[in-house]
Design a protein around this motif. Sequence first.
Motif, PDB file in Angstrom:
ATOM      1  N   HIS A  30      48.247  46.086  53.524  1.00  0.00           N
ATOM      2  CA  HIS A  30      47.476  45.292  52.560  1.00  0.00           C
ATOM      3  C   HIS A  30      46.895  44.120  53.335  1.00  0.00           C
ATOM      4  O   HIS A  30      47.633  43.337  53.928  1.00  0.00           O
ATOM      5  CB  HIS A  30      48.427  44.824  51.448  1.00  0.00           C
ATOM      6  N   SER A  33      42.982  40.681  48.878  1.00  0.00           N
ATOM      7  CA  SER A  33      42.752  41.062  47.488  1.00  0.00           C
ATOM      8  C   SER A  33      41.425  40.476  47.022  1.00  0.00           C
ATOM      9  O   SER A  33      41.062  39.362  47.396  1.00  0.00           O
ATOM     10  CB  SER A  33      43.886  40.553  46.591  1.00  0.00           C
ATOM     11  N   THR A  61      41.412  51.317  48.423  1.00  0.00           N
ATOM     12  CA  THR A  61      41.673  50.226  47.499  1.00  0.00           C
ATOM     13  C   THR A  61      42.742  50.626  46.502  1.00  0.00           C
ATOM     14  O   THR A  61      42.990  51.812  46.281  1.00  0.00           O
ATOM     15  CB  THR A  61      40.403  49.810  46.724  1.00  0.00           C
ATOM     16  N   TYR A  73      43.072  42.627  40.039  1.00  0.00           N
ATOM     17  CA  TYR A  73      42.586  42.442  41.409  1.00  0.00           C
ATOM     18  C   TYR A  73      42.535  43.802  42.104  1.00  0.00           C
ATOM     19  O   TYR A  73      43.173  44.757  41.680  1.00  0.00           O
ATOM     20  CB  TYR A  73      43.514  41.514  42.205  1.00  0.00           C
ATOM     21  N   ARG A  75      43.266  45.485  45.753  1.00  0.00           N
ATOM     22  CA  ARG A  75      43.840  45.309  47.094  1.00  0.00           C
ATOM     23  C   ARG A  75      42.985  46.063  48.104  1.00  0.00           C
ATOM     24  O   ARG A  75      42.599  47.202  47.875  1.00  0.00           O
ATOM     25  CB  ARG A  75      45.247  45.912  47.163  1.00  0.00           C
ATOM     26  N   LEU A  77      43.191  47.903  51.502  1.00  0.00           N
ATOM     27  CA  LEU A  77      44.219  48.541  52.321  1.00  0.00           C
ATOM     28  C   LEU A  77      43.592  49.276  53.498  1.00  0.00           C
ATOM     29  O   LEU A  77      42.504  49.835  53.386  1.00  0.00           O
ATOM     30  CB  LEU A  77      44.999  49.562  51.485  1.00  0.00           C
TER      31      LEU A  77
END
Length: 108
Positions: A30, A33, A61, A73, A75, A77
């Motif tokens: 991660h 965000s 994501t 939100y 993330r 990735l």
Amino acid sequence: PAMPAKPEMKTDSQAKPPKKMNTGGKYGVHLASYRTTKGARRGWQTMARRFPALKELSFQTSEFDAGDGKGTYVRLLAVSFKTKKSAANFCKDLKKKRQFCAPMRVVP
């Protein structure tokens, strides 16, 4: 007959195909965000320029609710690592450069 390519969920289809370094893993890192998938895509492009090692990975994501009325939100990735340890090792270099990076399981 050739088998069709296996689709990846929530992977950016506009990104250049990465070199397959750590394919088939259940873990990712991660990196940030964002409020939108579009924002996450822009973030990926910026980070890939800043951290060339990301070009070896794939963009993905994951949406989450921050709770307490804060909203949803997305993330950002980088995937995929076969083990959480390999994801954590990847994070070490990014953290040295003051980039947030947290290993996490991305495939149930």
